[in-house]
Write a protein that holds these residues in place. Structure first.
Motif, PDB file in Angstrom:
ATOM      1  N   ASP A 136       0.889  -1.164   0.000  1.00 17.99           N
ATOM      2  CA  ASP A 136       0.000   0.000   0.000  1.00 17.99           C
ATOM      3  C   ASP A 136       0.921   1.206   0.000  1.00 17.99           C
ATOM      4  O   ASP A 136       1.489   1.569   1.038  1.00 17.99           O
ATOM      5  CB  ASP A 136      -0.904  -0.023   1.235  1.00 17.99           C
ATOM      6  N   ASP A 137       1.111   1.817  -1.138  1.00 16.27           N
ATOM      7  CA  ASP A 137       2.133   2.852  -1.279  1.00 16.27           C
ATOM      8  C   ASP A 137       1.909   4.046  -0.359  1.00 16.27           C
ATOM      9  O   ASP A 137       2.867   4.639   0.152  1.00 16.27           O
ATOM     10  CB  ASP A 137       2.211   3.324  -2.733  1.00 16.27           C
ATOM     11  N   ASN A 138       0.666   4.409  -0.135  1.00 15.41           N
ATOM     12  CA  ASN A 138       0.389   5.562   0.734  1.00 15.41           C
ATOM     13  C   ASN A 138       0.854   5.293   2.165  1.00 15.41           C
ATOM     14  O   ASN A 138       1.506   6.129   2.793  1.00 15.41           O
ATOM     15  CB  ASN A 138      -1.104   5.904   0.714  1.00 15.41           C
ATOM     16  N   LYS A 139       0.517   4.102   2.675  1.00 14.26           N
ATOM     17  CA  LYS A 139       0.926   3.743   4.032  1.00 14.26           C
ATOM     18  C   LYS A 139       2.435   3.553   4.119  1.00 14.26           C
ATOM     19  O   LYS A 139       3.074   3.987   5.086  1.00 14.26           O
ATOM     20  CB  LYS A 139       0.203   2.470   4.477  1.00 14.26           C
ATOM     21  N   LYS A 141       4.714   4.850   2.214  1.00 18.42           N
ATOM     22  CA  LYS A 141       5.393   6.132   2.036  1.00 18.42           C
ATOM     23  C   LYS A 141       5.450   6.907   3.352  1.00 18.42           C
ATOM     24  O   LYS A 141       6.473   7.527   3.684  1.00 18.42           O
ATOM     25  CB  LYS A 141       4.665   6.946   0.964  1.00 18.42           C
ATOM     26  N   LYS A 142       4.363   6.850   4.132  1.00 14.31           N
ATOM     27  CA  LYS A 142       4.354   7.508   5.438  1.00 14.31           C
ATOM     28  C   LYS A 142       5.375   6.864   6.368  1.00 14.31           C
ATOM     29  O   LYS A 142       6.073   7.551   7.127  1.00 14.31           O
ATOM     30  CB  LYS A 142       2.955   7.424   6.050  1.00 14.31           C
ATOM     31  N   ASP A 174      10.363  15.182  -0.923  1.00 12.99           N
ATOM     32  CA  ASP A 174       9.202  14.396  -1.366  1.00 12.99           C
ATOM     33  C   ASP A 174       9.594  13.460  -2.513  1.00 12.99           C
ATOM     34  O   ASP A 174       9.203  12.286  -2.535  1.00 12.99           O
ATOM     35  CB  ASP A 174       8.071  15.327  -1.819  1.00 12.99           C
ATOM     36  N   ASP A 178       9.927   9.174  -2.620  1.00 15.30           N
ATOM     37  CA  ASP A 178       9.425   8.300  -3.687  1.00 15.30           C
ATOM     38  C   ASP A 178      10.516   7.342  -4.160  1.00 15.30           C
ATOM     39  O   ASP A 178      10.254   6.150  -4.394  1.00 15.30           O
ATOM     40  CB  ASP A 178       8.926   9.131  -4.871  1.00 15.30           C
ATOM     41  N   LYS A 217      -6.504  -2.914  -3.995  1.00  9.19           N
ATOM     42  CA  LYS A 217      -6.026  -1.529  -3.914  1.00  9.19           C
ATOM     43  C   LYS A 217      -4.509  -1.492  -3.785  1.00  9.19           C
ATOM     44  O   LYS A 217      -3.864  -0.496  -4.129  1.00  9.19           O
ATOM     45  CB  LYS A 217      -6.673  -0.802  -2.740  1.00  9.19           C
ATOM     46  N   GLU A 218      -3.912  -2.572  -3.244  1.00  7.43           N
ATOM     47  CA  GLU A 218      -2.458  -2.622  -3.128  1.00  7.43           C
ATOM     48  C   GLU A 218      -1.812  -2.862  -4.491  1.00  7.43           C
ATOM     49  O   GLU A 218      -2.437  -3.423  -5.397  1.00  7.43           O
ATOM     50  CB  GLU A 218      -2.014  -3.734  -2.172  1.00  7.43           C
ATOM     51  N   GLY A 251       1.457  -1.290   5.261  1.00  6.75           N
ATOM     52  CA  GLY A 251       2.013  -1.104   3.931  1.00  6.75           C
ATOM     53  C   GLY A 251       2.441  -2.343   3.180  1.00  6.75           C
ATOM     54  O   GLY A 251       2.619  -2.297   1.970  1.00  6.75           O
TER      55      GLY A 251
END
Length: 269
Positions: A136-139, A141-142, A174, A178, A217-218, A251
């Protein structure tokens, strides 16, 4: 038109002598599976199909235009191979492998007889397992933004900067996050592969599937298949469990499935 032969799998003849072929319904839901001996060592498992109803042109049209038919028949093929795999060392054939006559079937198999017998020996007491790694890239990444040492070092460089310089430096961070995210995906996938590779007798790195295929979604970031000796399977599963415990809960997701018929390690032309 005469009947056709739908070929499911090739099996060592000696194993069919020890274990009777289970009663299974054929591709057309009418007939049953039966065996056609190729030689003293190789036996094919087939069913009959009506030559008009299952001609090449009819099947091509069904595959292209009838999704319900395709899903039903593909599921039948997969389930039949799975059942046969529980009983025999087998070479599974691709969906809709069809021959016009027993003679053409025998001739084709006999042309690669040596390779098939070698494959039977190679597959003996081994299992195929698949391994997929998702993020899960959003999780993730955090997680990287908070705890990655390289990112922390970049953030320390912001101290003492003017407001203008700090704004552009943060934008660069940022982008750096990535990059570190992609590096972390590669690192985890490669480290896991090296551990499992040491157990396997063969493996294949596959193309990652997109979200449109997985329906998840992952993001799939690693996709592989391994041929493992049966006595190494427990060690393989232990590696997977350990990796799940070591990776952050947020993630990551590891999916190991099997055992499967050796689709990836038993093909022949």
């Amino acid at each position: 038109m005469e009947n056709l032969l739908y070929l499911y799998a090739l099996v060592p003849a000696s194993e069919l002598e020890d274990t009777e072929l289970p009663s299974l319904t054929g591709f057309d839901k009418k007939g049953s599976l039966y065996t056609v001996p190729i030689d003293d060592n190789i036996t094919s498992i087939v069913c009959d199909l009506d030559g008009d109803e299952y001609s090449e042109s009819v099947i091509e049209n069904k595959i292209d235009n009838d999704m319900e038919w395709l899903q039903e028949k593909a599921f039948h093929h997969h389930e039949t191979i799975e059942t046969l795999y529980q009983n025999y060392t087998l070479i599974p054939l691709k969906f809709c492998t069809i021959y016009k006559t027993k003679d053409s079937l025998k001739s084709t198999i006999q042309d690669v007889e040596e390779k098939i017998n070698a494959t039977f020996d190679f597959l003996q007491d081994k299992e195929e397992w698949t391994l997929k790694l998702y993020t899960d890239d959003n999780k993730l990444k955090k997680e990287i933004s908070k705890h990655n040492k390289n990112v922390e070092e970049k953030r320390r460089e912001l101290d003492g900067m003017s407001k203008g310089k700090r704004f552009f430096a943060e934008k660069k961070i940022d982008t750096f996050v990535d990059t570190e995210l992609e590096n972390e995906k590669d690192r985890v996938g490669e480290a896991l592969h090296q551990k499992i590779k040491a157990l396997a007798v063969d493996y294949s790195i596959k193309k990652n599937w997109g979200r449109d295929v997985t329906g998840l979604k992952e993001e799939m970031v690693y996709n592989s298949v391994y041929l493992l000796p049966k006595d190494k399977v427990d060690a393989f599963l232990e590696i997977i469990d350990n990796e799940k415990n070591e990776l952050p809960e947020e993630g990551w997701r590891i999916e190991a499935t099997g055992p499967w018929p050796a689709y990836h390690f038993s093909s022949f032309n």
